[in-house]
Design a protein around this motif. Structure first.
Motif, mmCIF file in Angstrom:
data_model
loop_
_atom_site.group_PDB
_atom_site.id
_atom_site.type_symbol
_atom_site.label_atom_id
_atom_site.label_comp_id
_atom_site.label_asym_id
_atom_site.label_seq_id
_atom_site.Cartn_x
_atom_site.Cartn_y
_atom_site.Cartn_z
ATOM 1 N N PRO A 1 0.900 -1.239 0.076
ATOM 2 C CA PRO A 1 -0.073 -0.189 -0.114
ATOM 3 C C PRO A 1 0.809 1.281 0.029
ATOM 4 N N ASP A 2 2.022 1.094 0.100
ATOM 5 C CA ASP A 2 3.033 2.596 0.609
ATOM 6 C C ASP A 2 4.333 2.112 0.000
ATOM 7 N N GLY A 3 4.643 1.335 -0.776
ATOM 8 C CA GLY A 3 5.894 1.126 -1.342
ATOM 9 C C GLY A 3 6.861 0.329 -0.314
ATOM 10 N N ARG A 4 6.553 -0.202 0.679
ATOM 11 C CA ARG A 4 7.211 -0.633 1.876
ATOM 12 C C ARG A 4 7.084 -2.312 1.489
ATOM 13 N N LEU A 5 8.054 -3.197 1.989
ATOM 14 C CA LEU A 5 7.966 -4.545 1.865
ATOM 15 C C LEU A 5 7.403 -5.116 3.182
ATOM 16 N N TYR A 6 6.273 -5.832 2.889
ATOM 17 C CA TYR A 6 5.354 -6.371 4.168
ATOM 18 C C TYR A 6 5.603 -8.084 4.158
ATOM 19 N N ARG B 1 5.468 3.776 -9.477
ATOM 20 C CA ARG B 1 5.508 5.235 -10.196
ATOM 21 C C ARG B 1 4.838 4.780 -11.566
ATOM 22 N N VAL B 2 5.016 3.916 -12.204
ATOM 23 C CA VAL B 2 4.396 3.650 -13.302
ATOM 24 C C VAL B 2 2.961 3.725 -13.525
ATOM 25 N N LEU B 3 2.429 2.949 -12.341
ATOM 26 C CA LEU B 3 0.852 3.011 -12.509
ATOM 27 C C LEU B 3 0.623 2.717 -10.854
ATOM 28 N N PRO B 4 0.574 4.000 -10.225
ATOM 29 C CA PRO B 4 0.151 4.298 -9.164
ATOM 30 C C PRO B 4 -1.511 3.824 -8.759
ATOM 31 N N PRO B 5 -1.522 3.255 -7.520
ATOM 32 C CA PRO B 5 -2.922 2.877 -6.969
ATOM 33 C C PRO B 5 -4.025 3.933 -7.568
ATOM 34 N N GLY B 6 -5.292 3.365 -8.358
ATOM 35 C CA GLY B 6 -6.250 4.495 -8.704
ATOM 36 C C GLY B 6 -5.953 4.933 -10.105
#
Length: 216
Positions: free
Chosen positions: A119-124, A151-156
């Motif tokens: 959801p935010d670029g971090r690794l879960y 960055r190519v296709l952000p959520p939404g």
């Protein structure tokens, strides 16, 4: 046949528009099974990674991708992705059984241990299915770090942006242990996630991405 046709179109397009930097492609075996365990930043991960590798990579995708947007549905079918009903009680095991069959046939299987996009670029935290698959089949696991896909296709977003991307592949590892042991599955999963983190440089969060999404 459809996969090869799609590859002929997508591979040059990806290289021309996004100018990917690929490291470690030599770690992908020319023949035989392997599990590509990747971080997950975008729905496009399953589009870019197969386009940049010489061999076919099979992923599992939720049913909605096959029944919603017609362009997405066509892409999913032509690139050999497997549809899974994630709402089904046995969906997780069905996915793993399908993946085990792909590996048994000597193919590459791609999996996102996080289970969903970050959801935010971090690794879960990784789910233990990847360890069950590795321990059950004996297939080597290749850690993969996708970079810049968020960055190519952000959520939404609906239109991909033209920004340079990167792919890093680590050395394959064969894991040992009992696939029926929860402790072994957790240990192997954590080792796989550590390998992905080392490649991606992402901040690691010891929580499941889905739980973070649900709480926000």
């Amino acid at each position: 046949m459809l996969y090869r046709i799609a590859k002929i179109v997508t591979a040059p397009t990806v290289r021309l528009l996004w100018r990917p930097v690929i490291e470690g492609r030599e770690h992908v075996p020319e023949t035989g099974p392997a599990i590509l365990a990747s971080n997950h930043l975008s729905i496009l991960d399953s589009f870019f990674l197969p386009a940049l590798l010489p061999r076919k990579v099979t992923f599992v995708a939720k049913n909605e991708y096959f029944t919603g947007n017609p362009v997405t549905a066509m892409f999913m079918r032509t690139t050999g992705n497997l549809a899974i009903d994630r709402e089904s009680a046995g969906a997780a095991q069905a996915m793993l059984d399908a993946a085990a069959q792909v590996l048994k046939e000597g193919e590459l299987f791609g999996i996102y241990p996080e289970g969903t996009r970050s959801p935010d670029g971090r690794l879960y935290k990784g789910k233990i299915g990847v360890a069950w698959l590795a321990l059950t089949t004996g297939a080597p696991v290749i850690p993969v770090a996708m970079k810049g896909l968020d960055r190519v296709l952000p959520p939404g977003a609906t239109v991909p942006r033209l920004t340079r991307i990167g792919v890093r592949l680590g050395a394959p590892t064969v894991y040992t242990g009992d696939p029926g042991s929860a402790r072994d599955r957790r240990r192997v999963t954590d080792e796989i996630m550590a390998g992905i983190r080392d490649l991606s440089g992402q901040e690691y969060v010891n929580k499941y991405a889905a739980s973070v999404k649900n709480s926000s």
